[in-house]
Design a protein around this motif. Sequence first.
Motif, PDB file in Angstrom:
ATOM      1  N   VAL A 134       1.135 -12.950  -3.749  1.00 43.31           N
ATOM      2  CA  VAL A 134       1.692 -11.940  -2.841  1.00 43.31           C
ATOM      3  C   VAL A 134       3.210 -12.079  -2.731  1.00 43.31           C
ATOM      4  O   VAL A 134       3.937 -11.092  -2.667  1.00 43.31           O
ATOM      5  N   LEU A 169     -12.609  -3.924  -3.378  1.00 44.84           N
ATOM      6  CA  LEU A 169     -13.444  -4.784  -2.539  1.00 44.84           C
ATOM      7  C   LEU A 169     -13.376  -4.304  -1.091  1.00 44.84           C
ATOM      8  O   LEU A 169     -14.396  -4.184  -0.398  1.00 44.84           O
ATOM      9  N   ALA A 170     -12.151  -4.013  -0.634  1.00 39.35           N
ATOM     10  CA  ALA A 170     -11.977  -3.558   0.749  1.00 39.35           C
ATOM     11  C   ALA A 170     -12.746  -2.267   0.981  1.00 39.35           C
ATOM     12  O   ALA A 170     -13.428  -2.114   2.011  1.00 39.35           O
TER      13      ALA A 170
HETATM   14  C1  HEM Z   1      -8.392  -2.462   4.169  1.00 39.19           C
HETATM   15  C2  HEM Z   1      -8.097  -3.545   3.497  1.00 39.19           C
HETATM   16  C3  HEM Z   1      -6.792  -3.818   2.807  1.00 39.19           C
HETATM   17  C4  HEM Z   1      -5.580  -3.171   2.916  1.00 39.19           C
HETATM   18  C5  HEM Z   1      -5.255  -1.964   3.754  1.00 39.19           C
HETATM   19  C6  HEM Z   1      -4.653  -3.874   2.059  1.00 39.19           C
HETATM   20  C7  HEM Z   1      -3.312  -3.522   1.891  1.00 39.19           C
HETATM   21  C8  HEM Z   1      -2.436  -4.164   1.051  1.00 39.19           C
HETATM   22  C9  HEM Z   1      -1.055  -3.794   0.865  1.00 39.19           C
HETATM   23  C10 HEM Z   1      -0.344  -2.646   1.580  1.00 39.19           C
HETATM   24  C11 HEM Z   1      -0.518  -4.644  -0.030  1.00 39.19           C
HETATM   25  C12 HEM Z   1       0.932  -4.670  -0.525  1.00 39.19           C
HETATM   26  C13 HEM Z   1       1.701  -5.701   0.247  1.00 39.19           C
HETATM   27  C14 HEM Z   1       3.127  -5.863  -0.219  1.00 39.19           C
HETATM   28  O1  HEM Z   1       3.626  -5.118  -1.047  1.00 39.19           O
HETATM   29  O2  HEM Z   1       3.752  -6.804   0.271  1.00 39.19           O
HETATM   30  C15 HEM Z   1      -1.549  -5.565  -0.423  1.00 39.19           C
HETATM   31  C16 HEM Z   1      -1.380  -6.580  -1.318  1.00 39.19           C
HETATM   32  C17 HEM Z   1      -2.372  -7.460  -1.656  1.00 39.19           C
HETATM   33  N1  HEM Z   1      -3.680  -7.444  -1.248  1.00 39.19           N
HETATM   34 FE1  HEM Z   1      -4.522  -6.133   0.031  1.00 39.19          FE
HETATM   35  N2  HEM Z   1      -5.301  -4.931   1.477  1.00 39.19           N
HETATM   36  C18 HEM Z   1      -6.615  -4.919   1.875  1.00 39.19           C
HETATM   37  C19 HEM Z   1      -7.602  -5.784   1.506  1.00 39.19           C
HETATM   38  C20 HEM Z   1      -7.466  -6.779   0.565  1.00 39.19           C
HETATM   39  C21 HEM Z   1      -8.539  -7.622   0.121  1.00 39.19           C
HETATM   40  C22 HEM Z   1     -10.011  -7.539   0.549  1.00 39.19           C
HETATM   41  C23 HEM Z   1      -7.996  -8.500  -0.744  1.00 39.19           C
HETATM   42  C24 HEM Z   1      -8.756  -9.565  -1.467  1.00 39.19           C
HETATM   43  C25 HEM Z   1      -8.479 -10.748  -1.577  1.00 39.19           C
HETATM   44  C26 HEM Z   1      -6.565  -8.194  -0.864  1.00 39.19           C
HETATM   45  C27 HEM Z   1      -5.647  -8.863  -1.648  1.00 39.19           C
HETATM   46  C28 HEM Z   1      -4.329  -8.506  -1.817  1.00 39.19           C
HETATM   47  C29 HEM Z   1      -3.397  -9.243  -2.656  1.00 39.19           C
HETATM   48  C30 HEM Z   1      -3.684 -10.503  -3.448  1.00 39.19           C
HETATM   49  C31 HEM Z   1      -2.157  -8.568  -2.565  1.00 39.19           C
HETATM   50  C32 HEM Z   1      -0.850  -8.929  -3.239  1.00 39.19           C
HETATM   51  C33 HEM Z   1      -0.611  -8.110  -4.483  1.00 39.19           C
HETATM   52  C34 HEM Z   1       0.757  -8.374  -5.091  1.00 39.19           C
HETATM   53  O3  HEM Z   1       1.646  -8.852  -4.420  1.00 39.19           O
HETATM   54  O4  HEM Z   1       0.960  -8.063  -6.267  1.00 39.19           O
HETATM   55  N3  HEM Z   1      -6.292  -7.147  -0.039  1.00 39.19           N
HETATM   56  N4  HEM Z   1      -2.713  -5.246   0.247  1.00 39.19           N
END
Ligand code: HEM
Length: 532
Positions: free
Chosen positions: A146, A480-481
Amino acid sequence: MPLQELFTATMASARPLLDKFLSYPPSSKLLYSSAAFVTSYVFLYMPIRFIYRVYFDPLSEIPGPKIALVSENLNKLYWIILPWNSGTEIFNFKKWHEKYGPVVRTGPRYVSFNDIEVYNQIYKMNTRFAKSADFYNHPSADESVVETLNIKDAYARRVALAPYFSKPAVRKLEDLIQSKVTLFLNRVKEIGTNINITRGFRCLTVDIITFYSYEQSFGALSHPTFAPGWLLAFESLIDSTGVQNVFPNTFAVIGFIFEKFLPRPVVRVISPPMADILDFTDVCTRAVLSQKVKYAAGDRNMVTIFAQLFEDDPKRGRKALTDKQLTHDAISTVAAGMDTTGHALNYAIYYLTKNPDAEKRLLEELKSVMPTPTSDVKEEVLEGLPFLQACIKESLRFSHGVPGPLPRDVPAGGTTLLGYYLPGGTIVQNSAYTYHTNPTVFPNPDKWDPSRWLVKDTRDMERHFMPFSRGSRICIGMHLAEAELSVALGRFVRRFEVGLMEDVKDSDMEWRAVFVPKTRGMLRVWAKERKE
Ligand code: HEM
């Protein structure tokens, strides 16, 4: 008078003062020179720098509040550290956009946008706008995927995780998701009243992701009140993100000393939140490193999203992750997957209890695929229910995913956006909150109204809807979400009649942004099993 003579005369008149200063004892010398430094910094350097920023800086043409140009550090202290302001900066961004237009200079090097074309340019595949070190610097997770800033490194780490989060891979998790939802619903039935559903949803999502990561869940759902110690620890960790961001080095040093040199009970006396944070880190470290040991011993049948990260990837020039990187990924995947999904579910339940007509409509739709309150139903079927999906979308619009401004660095060489030239190193910001509450796109934006998603043409709303972000750094866990949201919400509403506890106030659902939204209070409900 020639310049040299002027200089000599000035030095001659200053000489007595200098001699007097040199005659002082060392402690007074230090005091006076420090006072002179601070005075000239505040009354000379800062005003000159401010004038430069307002009139001569390459960003000076961009409209915005001039007060925000005084000092980057003061902005951070004001918006992040002051308890009454903490996490509210993005509400101000929205007001500034209403006042100044689609582009606002929010700090000496910061520019915020409210323009969907610009958003799509910054958060696109193969973007050259990297995540900004000014924000993605939290010592508890700065080596996670992240917070990986370098575009190539982030790509290599995402490629290793991607096969576990594709739509077909998530389909294979159906049994896992369904069994955890069943456990969750049984627990809800057992507790019956005063259920802390905010924590309950966190426990559900975390037990799913930890099982997928470590072949055994953290067992959160089994806790009598959905409040295992490490979950409370995680809440402290999330609360500390502002301090970590502003004082990363201090936080890292203090954390290191507390972790390495002090017994945990002593840390708990000095700083209970820090002890919580270290406890949570320990849980994640133990879990991921035990998987690594199994992998090293030749076990290739185990289920862990980390498997590919234990090895080098010579094709993409990625080395096997270090233990610290693994730990940070363990923390951040739990964090990324837990609160975001939990919040969306939280808002869905909250607004359904406030909108009985919507709840009735949803229930009727669910009955068409689930004849009894406990009927089995496939995720694929729930995905096809228009009103359920509209409720989920509207709840994601209210929870925003990560509402904050997701800062990105303008690449070297600079760029021009909306007619303004931004030199390399400028930090651009876009807040999902601003887009999700745009009254032109979402009329009456503060009304939770799933039916807005059921009109014929939703293209403009879809264009302004980004709870998972977009492009190269889009959420890895999106599929997954989505599966968790459909199964959990669909089965929950079909099985239970639900209501808020009497003392839950609307203000409990007000939130501020600590990376993810943090509500003022927790949602507590009663739940009664339906008869039919
Ligand atoms: C409703 C559920 C979810 C929402 C709304 C959401 C939203 C987001 C958003 C907006 C980002 C971008 C953050 C950024 O740019 O700093 C992000 C990144 C990420 N999310 Fe989710 N997320 C959700 C669920 C999940 C789940 C279940 C996982 C599983 C492990 C996950 C894993 C990640 C990871 C690893 C990143 C980093 C990707 C990167 O930096 O390249 N998220 N998420």
